[in-house]
Design an enzyme around this catalytic site. Structure first.
Site, PDB file in Angstrom:
ATOM      1  CB  CYS A   1       7.025  -0.921  15.556  1.00 59.81           C
ATOM      2  SG  CYS A   1       8.650  -0.539  14.889  1.00 59.81           S
TER       3      CYS A   1
ATOM      4  CB  CYS B   1       3.212   7.809   2.854  1.00 61.82           C
ATOM      5  SG  CYS B   1       3.880   6.768   4.135  1.00 61.82           S
TER       6      CYS B   1
ATOM      7  CB  CYS C   1       1.274   7.071  11.119  1.00 60.13           C
ATOM      8  SG  CYS C   1       2.319   8.167  10.221  1.00 60.13           S
TER       9      CYS C   1
ATOM     10  CB  CYS D   1       3.528  -0.532  13.209  1.00 63.62           C
ATOM     11  SG  CYS D   1       3.584  -0.645  11.421  1.00 63.62           S
TER      12      CYS D   1
ATOM     13  CB  CYS E   1       7.852  -4.188   8.389  1.00 57.10           C
ATOM     14  SG  CYS E   1       9.225  -3.341   9.195  1.00 57.10           S
TER      15      CYS E   1
ATOM     16  CD  GLU F   1      -2.937  -1.049   2.341  1.00 55.66           C
ATOM     17  OE1 GLU F   1      -4.129  -1.249   2.132  1.00 55.66           O
ATOM     18  OE2 GLU F   1      -2.478  -0.857   3.477  1.00 55.66           O
TER      19      GLU F   1
END
Ligand code: SF4
Length: 336
Positions: free
Chosen positions: A114, A103, A328, A117, A110, A90
């Protein structure tokens, strides 16, 4: 068949030599692919029909596909792209009065994990190739979207894919004509790679996701901190060479009851002394499976005041696109 977008310049030169095409045509090819956004060899009308045919026998131009776009109430647009192997990523476009920032993603998923996220919950599927990073821009430009700024802050940790990210940055600045000032790389702080950036990339902007004023809190929400603890990270940032007048952006996701207390702000202040920086506060954007909550408005303002009282420039980032999971930390790249 050679993919002219993912091939290196050397490989393309080799192909052109074999086809007895003069090498100045390579420059023209790059101009057509990146500046004129040709999505097929046939669109390169500066080349004769015959020339196009002979290249097309050996090569092609790959393009990522837009599977879906969703527009938020605030104008933010989220795109789901399909890659050549069926994986999806995305990217989020945030139009403002004077700029339009994309962005973009650098990995499928990933590995950083984190806790705040959604992408982190996916794990890493694979790195993106440079052309897949740049293609997010090209695909949108082909669909009449204006893009003036790039933040490498979508899915993935850019420095964990540094070679392809560097190639992509070079393509952006050299062929897509984006000034390095308009490109920002955002990282959790993989220190050894971070310190390579000034020698290996044009002078782009650096953003670091700091998110805590002490190691215990950062260890909890960002497991990478166990490998690169805060004191080493800030030491690296202190010696990071910056162009005159430029500052590092420190990103701080504020999470209710975890890192939004005044003592966290005070911890942060003592950590970041002597780093030329500005601070972006990002109130956490909850998503379905998240274990955290958004901080109270009053605590966000108090946190900001503690920092501004010490002379820091602190901005509270408006949460954009949260109604379409484009804010975010909300990117997941699934097609449901
Ligand atoms: S915040 Fe960035 S680095 Fe951390 S898990 Fe999410 S995508 Fe990865």
């Amino acid at each position: 068949m050679l993919d002219l977008k993912s091939a290196s310049k050397l490989e393309i030169e080799e192909l052109f030599k074999n086809l007895k095409i003069p090498l100045y045509r390579v420059r023209q090819l790059y101009h057509w692919i990146y500046e004129k956004n040709a999505s097929t060899i046939d669109e390169i009308t500066e080349f004769s029909k015959e020339l196009r045919k002979s290249i097309a026998r050996e090569a092609y131009i790959s393009n990522i596909e837009i599977l879906r776009s969703q527009v938020s109430l605030d104008g933010t647009e989220k795109f789901l792209f399909k890659l050549f192997d069926g994986e999806t990523i995305e990217a989020v476009l945030m139009p403002e009065e004077d700029r339009s920032t994309l962005c973009a993603s650098t990995q499928v998923g990933c590995a950083m994990g984190c806790l705040f996220c959604k992408t982190g919950s996916l794990g890493l599927k694979r790195n993106l190739k440079a052309n897949e990073i740049v293609d997010q821009i090209l695909a949108l430009r082909r669909n009449s979207r204006k893009i003036t700024n790039i933040v490498l802050m979508g899915m993935g940790e850019p420095l964990a894919n540094i070679n392809e990210v560097l190639k992509a940055i070079n393509l952006m600045t050299e062929y897509l004509k984006l000034s390095p000032r308009r490109v920002t790389l955002s990282t959790v702080g993989i220190i050894d790679k971070l310190l390579l950036l000034p020698q290996m990339a044009p002078p782009i902007n650096l953003a670091v996701s700091i998110n805590a004023g002490d190691n215990d809190t950062r260890d909890f929400i960002m497991p990478i901190n166990k490998k690169y603890p805060l004191e080493e990270l800030v030491r690296a940032l202190r010696k990071y060479p910056l162009k005159r007048g430029r500052r590092i952006t420190l990103e701080y996701v504020l999470i209710k009851g975890i890192n939004d207390h005044e003592r966290d702000a005070i911890g942060l202040i003592s950590l970041i002394k002597a780093i030329p920086c500005k601070i972006n506060l990002i109130p956490f954007n909850p998503y379905k499976e998240s274990i955290f909550q958004r901080p109270d408005e009053v605590d966000v303002l108090k946190f900001q005041k503690t920092l501004t009282d010490r002379g820091y420039s602190v901005f509270i980032r408006k949460s954009r696109g949260s109604d379409i999971s484009a804010a975010c930390g909300q990117l997941k790249g699934d097609y449901t």
